[in-house]
Motif scaffolding. Sequence first.
Motif, PDB file in Angstrom:
ATOM      1  N   GLU A  96     -19.096  33.861  20.402  1.00 19.93           N
ATOM      2  CA  GLU A  96     -19.730  35.118  19.977  1.00 19.93           C
ATOM      3  C   GLU A  96     -18.688  36.215  19.807  1.00 19.93           C
ATOM      4  N   PHE A  97     -17.737  36.274  20.741  1.00 18.27           N
ATOM      5  CA  PHE A  97     -16.700  37.299  20.651  1.00 18.27           C
ATOM      6  C   PHE A  97     -15.826  37.074  19.416  1.00 18.27           C
ATOM      7  N   GLU A  98     -15.466  35.826  19.155  1.00 21.89           N
ATOM      8  CA  GLU A  98     -14.574  35.515  18.030  1.00 21.89           C
ATOM      9  C   GLU A  98     -15.258  35.706  16.681  1.00 21.89           C
ATOM     10  N   LYS A  99     -16.602  35.785  16.680  1.00 26.49           N
ATOM     11  CA  LYS A  99     -17.341  36.076  15.449  1.00 26.49           C
ATOM     12  C   LYS A  99     -17.423  37.576  15.192  1.00 26.49           C
ATOM     13  N   ASN A 100     -16.738  38.373  16.040  1.00 26.55           N
ATOM     14  CA  ASN A 100     -16.787  39.840  15.949  1.00 26.55           C
ATOM     15  C   ASN A 100     -18.211  40.361  16.102  1.00 26.55           C
ATOM     16  N   THR A 101     -18.938  39.748  17.035  1.00 26.07           N
ATOM     17  CA  THR A 101     -20.301  40.179  17.321  1.00 26.07           C
ATOM     18  C   THR A 101     -20.300  41.591  17.897  1.00 26.07           C
ATOM     19  N   SER A 102     -21.318  42.367  17.551  1.00 26.70           N
ATOM     20  CA  SER A 102     -21.428  43.712  18.104  1.00 26.70           C
ATOM     21  C   SER A 102     -22.085  43.648  19.470  1.00 26.70           C
ATOM     22  N   GLY A 103     -22.217  44.775  20.155  1.00 29.88           N
ATOM     23  CA  GLY A 103     -22.841  44.828  21.466  1.00 29.88           C
ATOM     24  C   GLY A 103     -21.939  44.259  22.544  1.00 29.88           C
ATOM     25  N   GLN A 104     -22.557  43.805  23.648  1.00 27.97           N
ATOM     26  CA  GLN A 104     -21.782  43.336  24.789  1.00 27.97           C
ATOM     27  C   GLN A 104     -20.915  42.131  24.447  1.00 27.97           C
ATOM     28  N   PHE A 105     -21.414  41.236  23.599  1.00 24.53           N
ATOM     29  CA  PHE A 105     -20.638  40.055  23.228  1.00 24.53           C
ATOM     30  C   PHE A 105     -19.387  40.425  22.417  1.00 24.53           C
ATOM     31  N   GLY A 106     -19.344  41.640  21.894  1.00 20.03           N
ATOM     32  CA  GLY A 106     -18.166  42.079  21.150  1.00 20.03           C
ATOM     33  C   GLY A 106     -17.111  42.721  22.039  1.00 20.03           C
ATOM     34  N   ILE A 107     -17.383  42.801  23.349  1.00 21.17           N
ATOM     35  CA  ILE A 107     -16.442  43.413  24.300  1.00 21.17           C
ATOM     36  C   ILE A 107     -15.736  42.315  25.087  1.00 21.17           C
ATOM     37  N   LYS A 108     -14.437  42.388  25.132  1.00 20.62           N
ATOM     38  CA  LYS A 108     -13.657  41.402  25.881  1.00 20.62           C
ATOM     39  C   LYS A 108     -13.535  41.865  27.332  1.00 20.62           C
ATOM     40  N   PRO A 109     -13.981  41.037  28.292  1.00 22.97           N
ATOM     41  CA  PRO A 109     -13.917  41.472  29.694  1.00 22.97           C
ATOM     42  C   PRO A 109     -12.487  41.505  30.209  1.00 22.97           C
ATOM     43  N   ASP A 110     -12.261  42.307  31.249  1.00 19.71           N
ATOM     44  CA  ASP A 110     -10.935  42.369  31.873  1.00 19.71           C
ATOM     45  C   ASP A 110     -10.756  41.243  32.882  1.00 19.71           C
ATOM     46  N   VAL A 111     -11.863  40.741  33.428  1.00 17.54           N
ATOM     47  CA  VAL A 111     -11.802  39.631  34.381  1.00 17.54           C
ATOM     48  C   VAL A 111     -13.169  38.948  34.405  1.00 17.54           C
ATOM     49  N   ILE A 112     -13.179  37.637  34.703  1.00 16.20           N
ATOM     50  CA  ILE A 112     -14.418  36.867  34.770  1.00 16.20           C
ATOM     51  C   ILE A 112     -14.545  36.237  36.155  1.00 16.20           C
ATOM     52  N   PHE A 113     -15.727  36.376  36.777  1.00 19.75           N
ATOM     53  CA  PHE A 113     -16.024  35.742  38.060  1.00 19.75           C
ATOM     54  C   PHE A 113     -17.089  34.663  37.833  1.00 19.75           C
ATOM     55  N   LEU A 114     -16.834  33.474  38.367  1.00 18.68           N
ATOM     56  CA  LEU A 114     -17.787  32.376  38.275  1.00 18.68           C
ATOM     57  C   LEU A 114     -18.413  32.123  39.639  1.00 18.68           C
ATOM     58  N   ASP A 115     -19.703  31.860  39.681  1.00 19.59           N
ATOM     59  CA  ASP A 115     -20.339  31.495  40.939  1.00 19.59           C
ATOM     60  C   ASP A 115     -20.044  30.012  41.175  1.00 19.59           C
ATOM     61  N   GLY A 116     -19.078  29.738  42.023  1.00 16.41           N
ATOM     62  CA  GLY A 116     -18.687  28.356  42.272  1.00 16.41           C
ATOM     63  C   GLY A 116     -17.217  28.276  42.658  1.00 16.41           C
ATOM     64  N   GLY A 117     -16.771  27.068  42.928  1.00 10.58           N
ATOM     65  CA  GLY A 117     -15.411  26.865  43.411  1.00 10.58           C
ATOM     66  C   GLY A 117     -14.463  26.331  42.365  1.00 10.58           C
ATOM     67  N   LYS A 118     -13.558  25.469  42.847  1.00 10.72           N
ATOM     68  CA  LYS A 118     -12.466  24.971  42.010  1.00 10.72           C
ATOM     69  C   LYS A 118     -12.972  24.155  40.820  1.00 10.72           C
ATOM     70  N   GLY A 119     -14.062  23.390  41.014  1.00  6.45           N
ATOM     71  CA  GLY A 119     -14.593  22.568  39.932  1.00  6.45           C
ATOM     72  C   GLY A 119     -15.061  23.399  38.754  1.00  6.45           C
ATOM     73  N   GLN A 120     -15.865  24.435  39.047  1.00  5.93           N
ATOM     74  CA  GLN A 120     -16.345  25.314  37.974  1.00  5.93           C
ATOM     75  C   GLN A 120     -15.174  26.011  37.283  1.00  5.93           C
ATOM     76  N   LEU A 121     -14.205  26.475  38.087  1.00  6.59           N
ATOM     77  CA  LEU A 121     -13.053  27.179  37.527  1.00  6.59           C
ATOM     78  C   LEU A 121     -12.258  26.268  36.593  1.00  6.59           C
ATOM     79  N   SER A 122     -11.969  25.057  37.031  1.00  2.19           N
ATOM     80  CA  SER A 122     -11.167  24.129  36.219  1.00  2.19           C
ATOM     81  C   SER A 122     -11.864  23.809  34.901  1.00  2.19           C
ATOM     82  N   SER A 123     -13.188  23.610  34.962  1.00  2.00           N
ATOM     83  CA  SER A 123     -13.926  23.273  33.738  1.00  2.00           C
ATOM     84  C   SER A 123     -13.895  24.418  32.735  1.00  2.00           C
ATOM     85  N   VAL A 124     -13.973  25.660  33.228  1.00  2.00           N
ATOM     86  CA  VAL A 124     -13.964  26.814  32.328  1.00  2.00           C
ATOM     87  C   VAL A 124     -12.561  27.064  31.770  1.00  2.00           C
TER      88      VAL A 124
END
Length: 609
Positions: A447-475
Amino acid sequence: MTKQELYEKARSLPLLPGVYIIRNKNDEIIYIGKAKRLKIRVSQYFKEGNEHLPKVQKMVDNAFSFDVIVTNSEFEALTLECSQIKQHSPKYNILLKDDKGYNFIKISKEPYPRITAEFQVLDDSRYLGPYMSSFAVREMVNTAQQIFKLPTCNRVFPRDFRKERPCLNYHIKKCMGVCTGKITQDDYNEIIENAVKFIKQDTDKIIDVLKKGMEEAAEELNFEKAALLRDQIKAIDKLSAGQNVVNESLQSNDFIAVAGSGKNCCVSVLRFRQGRLMDKKEHVFFGEENMDDVRDEFLVQFYSTEQPPKHVLLDKMPMDEDIVEYIQRQSKNKVNISFVQKGENLKVIKMAYTNAVDRLARESGRLDKSQRFLDELANMLGLNEPPHTIESYDISNWGDGTSVAGMVVFEDGRPKKSGYRTFKMKTIAGTDDYGSMQETLSRRVAEFEKNTSGQFGIKPDVIFLDGGKGQLSSVLEVVKGTAFEDVPIFGMVKDSKHRTRAMVSKDGEIEIAMHKGIFKFVTEIQDEVHRFSIEYQRRTRKTKSYAVTLTKIPGIGEKKSENLMKVFKTVTNVKSAEMGQLVEVDGISYKDARNIYYFFHDEEGNLIQ
């Protein structure tokens, strides 16, 4: 390009009016401005030794290239600048964020209806609206309740007649005392209709109706009703008199004042229509120190979307004279823009300024506390600077293997609910948290790479995932090579008591439990994303379970059932719908509508119980 190269390029620009567009190394537009002389204005940014305000300096430090558009006049440059800012929402321009959604006035569907302010249409009660201002809605409802002495308690009528003593509001004559059982249903509903007419600002007609009703009640010796109507007339007269003394000339006026404190500014707008204060808007701009610049930019952006009234009254005239012409051109009628220095209008400007100061004090206090946590968080996680925008994700599953995801956004340390988003898994079958998290982030990046407007058009400064090493590695695997590759990503790990105990990065775990402020802040984020995703999962499951009944109808499958539920909300409403209403639903043909209708009705059209 280096700063010196940018300066040399700026020196080659013409001494003509126009708009300049500054981009960072990722080719993202970070600032748009206008200039009377492009060469002088743009070169000032990049000239060695020039001192800038902190925000401007930060923009200059991130500048990598720029483009210009030469215009025929300064006014044309102003208009183009406004258009470009609205289109691209650059990071370092002031951006107006309207935190007010649609608002409604509800007249409940019951024997003794209540009038309340609501944020959305919840049921089949009667609603007035939508209105854009929650302030105006609350004021109208409160005023109507006061004048017509409507009950505001939780008692249900007629069920609770004479079950308890009347409350204090009745004894101080702020409530008509429906609980006493002395007000008939017909009389009460007549009062409600008068209150609705009053809300619609039909005041003169209301006075005539009330006077006629009072006279009729007196002739019928119904003195209690006559006294009630008399009190309502007095209340309206008192309210009108009070407004006319102070605001009789304020038929179409906006009062605008700017307050500044440190590195932050607040603009307050008091909007008067038809002799009363109808709306109050406040916009806070963090990191903005120059009140004159904020005022100029605000006026252009505000009146590019809002219809200017007949009179715009300011605490100070804009520095750029073209702004006055711009506002005047936004209206078909003549607009008078002036600087208030004395008289009754100065009292209103001072009131606007006081509101701006009060809002700024509240926001700055919250910001200072949040900023402290963000500074500590950045230091602990090894970020280059405190994060402005944090996105957090959580996956939620249920028994049949279906998965959904929730995305919450924290901006400057506070929840930004307008930025929350949900995802229903499209490619992942069964319960697969890792795969679901991968799909969610893949779709977010796309969505971000399509230059979508709104929240999807904003690049976050940091991302938090609910989960541990497995979720992090997959992302980390799916964002590699994308626009989000440089975004720091962390997992949030819980302890045995389901409390956040650590952040996990690709280099290992970072304990946070010993840092009270950070622990509380990260826990708030994790709790919020978990709550949001669970809530979405339950909502989806509920809709899905309701839709099962509809799939029993010939020709109605899961997709059509979902479309029906989106429109009618409940199966009961589908049952009660006419065929004409059913065929308006996406995917429902006339044959489908007929099948649905006669599934719930007999041949004579009576609803089957």
